[in-house]
Design an enzyme around this catalytic site. Structure first.
Site, short mmCIF file in Angstrom:
data_model
loop_
_atom_site.label_atom_id
_atom_site.label_comp_id
_atom_site.label_asym_id
_atom_site.label_seq_id
_atom_site.Cartn_x
_atom_site.Cartn_y
_atom_site.Cartn_z
N GLU A 1 43.13 45.43 35.58
CA GLU A 1 43.61 44.67 36.74
C GLU A 1 42.59 43.61 37.15
O GLU A 1 42.95 42.48 37.49
CB GLU A 1 43.92 45.61 37.91
CG GLU A 1 44.58 44.94 39.08
CD GLU A 1 45.94 44.34 38.76
OE1 GLU A 1 46.17 43.17 39.12
OE2 GLU A 1 46.78 45.03 38.14
N GLU B 1 43.85 35.00 35.64
CA GLU B 1 44.73 34.19 36.48
C GLU B 1 43.95 33.15 37.26
O GLU B 1 44.36 31.99 37.35
CB GLU B 1 45.51 35.09 37.44
CG GLU B 1 46.58 35.91 36.76
CD GLU B 1 47.36 36.81 37.72
OE1 GLU B 1 46.99 36.88 38.92
OE2 GLU B 1 48.32 37.43 37.26
#
Length: 128
Positions: free
Chosen positions: A65, A72
């Site tokens: 994660e 991102e």
């Protein structure tokens, strides 16, 4: 001098974890799941081997994660316009997290199902 650099690198890493927890909804979901799993593992007194599998699984999901969030942000830093390859990179990173999250559910079920079976079996017999 090396000690100061090490401490600084640890502080940067801890800040990265803090950023993920504060800014990423999915990270908070993973943390809630982690707490629930740790409580269940403690209550059911799972084996040492099961603990190790759970800890590796939790560590992998949380790490993925964080890496997904880093990917991102890096893509967002490079471009603010829609680019198909940027979307694919984000989707691939998110897919890695999703894949391992589902795998971790299967791992959790395989570890906890026998304990839940015994718990409910004993509960039902107790009330007869």
């Amino acid at each position: 001098m090396h000690g100061k650099r090490f401490v600084a690198s640890v502080l940067y890493a801890l800040n990265g974890i803090r950023l993920a927890v504060c800014n990423e909804r999915n990270m908070r979901i993973h943390l809630v799941a982690m707490i629930a799993v740790i409580v269940a593992a403690t209550v059911f007194r799972i084996t040492k081997t099961e603990w190790l599998v759970l800890l590796l699984t939790i560590g992998a999901v949380i790490s993925l994660e964080i890496v997904n969030s880093a990917i991102e942000r890096t893509i967002d830093l490079v471009t603010d316009e829609y680019r198909p390859l940027a979307k694919e990179a984000k989707d691939l990173a998110a897919g890695a997290v999703l894949f391992f999250a589902f795998l971790s559910i299967i791992i959790g079920i395989s570890i906890f199902l026998p304990y839940l079976y015994v718990f409910f079996k004993n509960s039902l017999h107790f009330h007869k």
